[in-house]
Scaffold this motif. Structure first.
Motif, short mmCIF file in Angstrom:
data_model
loop_
_atom_site.label_atom_id
_atom_site.label_comp_id
_atom_site.label_asym_id
_atom_site.label_seq_id
_atom_site.Cartn_x
_atom_site.Cartn_y
_atom_site.Cartn_z
N ASP A 79 0.84 -1.19 0.00
CA ASP A 79 0.00 0.00 0.00
C ASP A 79 0.88 1.25 0.00
O ASP A 79 2.11 1.16 0.10
CB ASP A 79 -0.98 -0.01 1.18
CG ASP A 79 -0.30 -0.08 2.54
OD1 ASP A 79 0.85 0.40 2.68
OD2 ASP A 79 -0.92 -0.62 3.47
N CYS A 91 1.32 3.37 2.22
CA CYS A 91 2.02 3.59 3.50
C CYS A 91 3.30 2.76 3.61
O CYS A 91 4.04 2.89 4.58
CB CYS A 91 1.09 3.26 4.66
SG CYS A 91 -0.33 4.36 4.76
N ARG A 105 3.45 -0.70 3.58
CA ARG A 105 3.30 -2.02 4.25
C ARG A 105 4.06 -3.06 3.44
O ARG A 105 3.93 -3.15 2.23
CB ARG A 105 1.83 -2.37 4.36
CG ARG A 105 1.57 -3.62 5.17
CD ARG A 105 0.10 -3.77 5.53
NE ARG A 105 -0.77 -3.66 4.40
CZ ARG A 105 -1.46 -4.68 3.87
NH1 ARG A 105 -1.35 -5.88 4.39
NH2 ARG A 105 -2.23 -4.48 2.84
N HIS A 144 -0.96 2.52 -5.24
CA HIS A 144 0.36 3.15 -5.26
C HIS A 144 1.27 2.57 -6.34
O HIS A 144 2.24 3.19 -6.75
CB HIS A 144 1.04 2.98 -3.90
CG HIS A 144 1.44 1.57 -3.62
ND1 HIS A 144 0.52 0.55 -3.47
CD2 HIS A 144 2.66 0.99 -3.50
CE1 HIS A 144 1.16 -0.58 -3.26
NE2 HIS A 144 2.46 -0.34 -3.26
#
Length: 173
Positions: A82, A84, A86, A120
């Motif tokens: 993702d 962020c 991960r 993303h």
């Protein structure tokens, strides 16, 4: 040296990891091909796929690096899951490579399917296909990684050498 990798899991709990090594992103033929058999493989665990695939890839890449230093590793899957960051298989691999190879090596993830949260990834199309591949990377800029995937040899959606790694690991021993 660049390498495309893939892993095939067998019904008996073993796996075969394959690597196709090449020098330049546009190469149509491999320099070396490797297949490594892995005797004991972790069972699949949802959300922890890396636990199953990572040992297989590390065994393969350790042998590949004995032939030539590696400049980049391409995997079938995601580096990050993702926006962020991960960790996906590729990030776990990137973090493990210095322990195995004594050097950090960029990892490029080439995924065939999108999933919720994977917006993303850089979507690229190849050949006449309208279906994108989803590119993620660590150790190099994702736009640069996507450009490399686009320029790889082959007229189809999947680059020829990535398809070759898939075929090698699935071949009966």
């Amino acid at each position: 040296m660049l390498i495309c990798t893939d892993v095939d899991y067998r019904p008996d709990g073993t796996a075969r990891a394959a690597g196709v090594m090449f020098r330049e992103w546009m190469d149509a033929t491999p320099t070396h091909e490797l297949v490594v058999s892995v005797a004991e493989v972790e069972p699949y665990q949802p959300g922890a796929f890396y636990r199953r695939e990572l040992p297989c890839l590390l065994a393969l890449l350790e042998q590949a690096a004995q032939l030539h230093p590696l400049d980049a590793v391409m995997i079938d899957g995601y580096v990050t899951l993702d926006a962020c960051g991960r960790a996906g298989l590729g990030l776990y691999l990137f973090e493990a490579l210095p322990r195995v190879l004594s050097v950090a090596v960029p990892v490029i993830g080439v995924a065939k399917t999108a999933f919720q949260g994977s917006g993303h990834a850089v979507a690229v199309t190849r050949g006449d296909s309208l279906t994108p591949l989803f590119i993620t990377a660590v150790g190099l800029d994702v736009a640069e990684a996507a450009g490399h995937v686009v320029q790889m040899a082959g007229p189809y959606r999947l680059p020829t050498l990535l398809k070759r790694a898939d075929a090698l690991c699935r071949r009966a021993p």
